[in-house]
Design an enzyme around this catalytic site. Structure first.
Site, PDB file in Angstrom:
ATOM      1  N   ASN A 196       0.876  -1.169   0.000  1.00 21.12           N
ATOM      2  CA  ASN A 196       0.000   0.000   0.000  1.00 21.12           C
ATOM      3  C   ASN A 196       0.914   1.220   0.000  1.00 21.12           C
ATOM      4  OD1 ASN A 196      -2.189   1.593   0.265  1.00 21.12           O
ATOM      5  ND2 ASN A 196      -2.731   0.969   2.339  1.00 21.12           N
ATOM      6  N   GLU A 254     -19.862  21.335  -1.060  1.00 18.02           N
ATOM      7  CA  GLU A 254     -19.940  19.950  -0.609  1.00 18.02           C
ATOM      8  C   GLU A 254     -21.062  19.193  -1.334  1.00 18.02           C
ATOM      9  OE1 GLU A 254     -18.104  18.000   0.774  1.00 18.02           O
ATOM     10  OE2 GLU A 254     -19.343  16.387   1.580  1.00 18.02           O
ATOM     11  N   LYS A 279     -20.574  15.865  -3.659  1.00 16.86           N
ATOM     12  CA  LYS A 279     -21.322  14.618  -3.443  1.00 16.86           C
ATOM     13  C   LYS A 279     -21.949  14.149  -4.753  1.00 16.86           C
ATOM     14  CE  LYS A 279     -20.182  13.343  -0.393  1.00 16.86           C
ATOM     15  NZ  LYS A 279     -19.200  14.071   0.345  1.00 16.86           N
TER      16      LYS A 279
HETATM   17  C1  F6R Z   1     -15.529  13.060  -0.585  1.00 18.15           C
HETATM   18  C2  F6R Z   1     -14.471  12.547   0.267  1.00 18.15           C
HETATM   19  C3  F6R Z   1     -13.106  13.091   0.074  1.00 18.15           C
HETATM   20  C4  F6R Z   1     -12.392  13.205   1.448  1.00 18.15           C
HETATM   21  C5  F6R Z   1     -10.930  13.612   1.236  1.00 18.15           C
HETATM   22  C6  F6R Z   1     -10.199  13.756   2.545  1.00 18.15           C
HETATM   23  O1  F6R Z   1     -16.758  12.482  -0.277  1.00 18.15           O
HETATM   24  O2  F6R Z   1     -14.677  11.685   1.074  1.00 18.15           O
HETATM   25  O3  F6R Z   1     -13.113  14.316  -0.582  1.00 18.15           O
HETATM   26  O4  F6R Z   1     -13.065  14.142   2.235  1.00 18.15           O
HETATM   27  O5  F6R Z   1     -10.284  12.653   0.443  1.00 18.15           O
HETATM   28  O6  F6R Z   1     -10.176  12.560   3.244  1.00 18.15           O
HETATM   29  P1  F6R Z   1      -9.868  12.527   4.791  1.00 18.15           P
HETATM   30  O7  F6R Z   1     -10.986  13.223   5.483  1.00 18.15           O
HETATM   31  O8  F6R Z   1      -9.787  11.079   5.136  1.00 18.15           O
HETATM   32  O9  F6R Z   1      -8.567  13.261   4.981  1.00 18.15           O
END
Ligand code: F6R
Length: 594
Positions: free
Chosen positions: A96, A467, A471
């Protein structure tokens, strides 16, 4: 990005690893594969596509040790040959992350006689380990050496052909957990992979190595054995299951009243858990994607209620620019996963520059949670759908509570306002429940026919539109753009045609009239207008085709209610188009590459 899992114990490991991969599929789903010992040889089975495709080509073999991988392609297109596991000489691995210097390593290894089948950086890592092992012969020393040789981020599970009883695991920049179940030991990139077997786990730290036998697990750092603390995952195991909903996304949208209620009960009654932001001269909020959109709201609320200089940045930009931060700056890093590569890099940069850091994180024990000076856990439970919903609303709520506390400290919130705000917070879960009862399908079918959708709003409503638009795009593949309502006429209004959907949000009475004028401008050009507004804001019938009304709440809280109809709309548009909502194309849940 990419999910990895391994099992070593008494049971047949293959079904355990396949189940684990299914629980990790949200991290990447281009292709998958497994490797296990069979008749003293390592057998690799892999396939392009979902894990169901891999299952179709499995044998009836049994093995008590197996590793598996579900891929989100970085180097080389999704194909069987590019899928993990990758083998070279004595070594088989799943990986990963990204090996940044793979091209020069590959050239070097080719000159030493290595041949490569795939386009991946992972196969290069396998060959490199094989080369080092042939030179060094000592497994632990080889793994320790990797940190100097491989540049980039990686979590690796490694099988050595001459050791059929052990999985070797190490991490740098990508998470790994190691766990003990009743029948054996597990190792995975993420908690949901192990939850069917155990809730207890060890978190592998940067630069650590785990040697996972059938009974014992040993941890090493700099060639010395170390002891690690056993942690317990506290959330419901049920929270990682669909529980009758058609999709995780829908389940997670419906979970919002409950998680918000629990969150408020916990934090509103323990406001000392919310940091005092008045100690700082300025605040930088740094995040990616939806978390960045949450940050935009926080940024606005901090300025409004806290009278403090606040700015919000996309992490992948912030980390490369001059930020003028010092020990009087608070840098807030928002991340559901706590593993987003650019947000982690920004956190490290902020710390190096002497700023204080606050992580707003969901995944307990994640890198951002551990490396930030302070952390607020949003306690959303497992969020499985790639498109975030409940974690986003809890991020906004956390920022709202920070602004609320700041407002109290700075005297911007008086007793009367404090009372009103408490009522708004208290009513929020109930209002979300109400708004969830509306029929969104009837609007969704109109939008689903379109190629382009526009979202408009001002200030908080604009941030919410950002946002809502994300979505819609990510799960329905319909192109959509968001504009501050006043900005559309500066160019983009040329794109409005007959029936182009314009979704307008109006929750701020002070500027409602202005947005209403902008809606009229689009309607005059033939747009289909869907207005999402607070009940108490009057609008005439001739400006909208459809209207969704929400209760009036304080602006500290209103955004959390406003986003819910937009989440539902996006969901039902995508559902009416028959898309795989929880696993949208090209995406993965946790973005651990830069
Ligand atoms: C959209 C979504 C992404 C995350 C972004 C940040 O629905 O989920 O835009 O918000 O990749 O991810 P985190 O919050 O895990 O840093």
């Amino acid at each position: 990005m990419c999910g990895i899992i391994g099992y070593n114990g008494k049971e047949n490991a293959i079904p355990i690893v396949i189940d684990g991969l299914k629980n990790l599929e949200y991290r990447g789903y281009d292709s998958s594969g497994i490797a296990y010992f069979h008749n003293d040889k390592i057998k690799i089975i892999k396939e392009k596509g979902r894990i169901s495709e891999l299952e179709k080509i499995l044998d009836d073999d049994k093995s008590t040790l197996c590793i598996g991988h579900t891929r989100w392609a970085t180097h080389g297109k999704p194909s069987r040959v590019n899928s993990h596991p990758h083998a070279s000489g004595e070594i088989t691995i799943v990986h990963n992350g990204i090996i940044e210097n793979y091209a020069s390593l590959k050239e070097d290894l080719i000159s030493k006689g290595y041949k490569f089948l795939s386009e991946t950086d992972t196969e290069v890592a396998a060959a490199m380990i094989d080369y080092l092992y042939k030179e060094e012969k000592n497994k632990l020393k080889v793994l320790e050496k990797l940190e100097d040789v491989l540049r980039g981020s990686y979590a690796l599970l490694i099988l050595f052909r001459d050791d059929k009883d052990t999985i070797y695991a190490l991490r740098k920049g990508s998470p790994l957990i190691v766990a003990k179940s009743k029948t054996g030991n597990l190792v995975a990139s993420d908690i949901p992979a192990i939850l069917d077997y155990t809730k207890d786990y060890y978190l592998l730290d940067e630069g650590e190595i785990a040697i996972i036998g059938k009974k014992d697990i040993k941890f090493y750092r700099e060639e010395k054995e170390i002891k690690k603390e056993l942690l317990t995952f506290k959330f419901d195991i049920g929270s990682a299951k669909k529980e009758g909903y058609k999709h995780f996304m829908l389940k997670e949208i419906y979970e919002q009243p409950k998680v918000i209620k629990n969150y408020l009960e916990h934090y509103l009654n323990n406001m000392d858990l919310i940091p005092d932001l008045s100690l700082y001269e300025k605040i930088h909020i740094v995040a990616c994607g939806s978390a960045y959109h949450a940050g935009l709201i926080g940024n606005y609320l901090f300025s409004e209620y806290g009278d403090i200089e606040a700015s919000c940045f996309v992490a992948s930009e912030y980390r490369y620019k001059k930020n003028f931060i010092n020990d009087k700056t608070l840098v807030i890093l928002i991340s559901q996963s706590g593993e987003t590569a650019d947000t982690i890099a920004s956190l490290r940069l902020a710390k190096e520059s002497g700023a204080k850091t606050l992580g707003i994180v969901n995944v307990v024990g994640s890198t951002i949670a551990r490396e930030s000076d302070e952390v607020i856990y949003i306690n959303a439970g497992c969020e499985i759908a790639v498109a975030t919903t409940k974690a986003y609303t809890l991020q906004v709520l956390t920022l709202s509570l920070c602004a609320y506390k700041l407002g109290l400290i700075k005297g911007k919130i008086d007793k009367q306002l404090e009372k009103e705000l408490k009522v708004s917070y208290k009513n929020l879960p109930k209002e979300i429940e109400e708004i969830l009862k509306l029929d969104y399908k009837k609007y969704a079918t109109k939008i689903a026919k379109s190629k382009n959708v526009f979202f408009i709003g001002r200030l908080l409503d604009y941030y919410i539109c950002e946002e809502g638009s994300l979505k819609l795009k990510e799960i329905s593949y319909i192109h959509s753009e968001t504009y501050p309502a006043g900005e559309l006429k500066h160019g983009t209004i040329s794109l409005i045609e007959k029936n182009t959907p314009v979704i307008a949000v109006i929750t701020d009475k002070k500027i409602a009239e202005k947005t209403i004028s902008n809606i009229k401008e689009t309607r005059a050009r033939g747009a289909y207008t869907l207005v999402l507004k607070q009940k108490d804001i009057e609008i005439s019938h001739d400006i909208y085709d459809d209207v969704i009304e929400i209760e009036e709440l304080s602006d500290l809280v209103s955004s959390i209610l406003t986003i819910v109809p937009l989440q539902m709309l996006a969901y039902y548009v995508a559902d009416s188009l028959g898309y795989d909502i929880d696993k949208p194309r090209n995406l993965a849940k946790s973005v651990t590459v830069e």
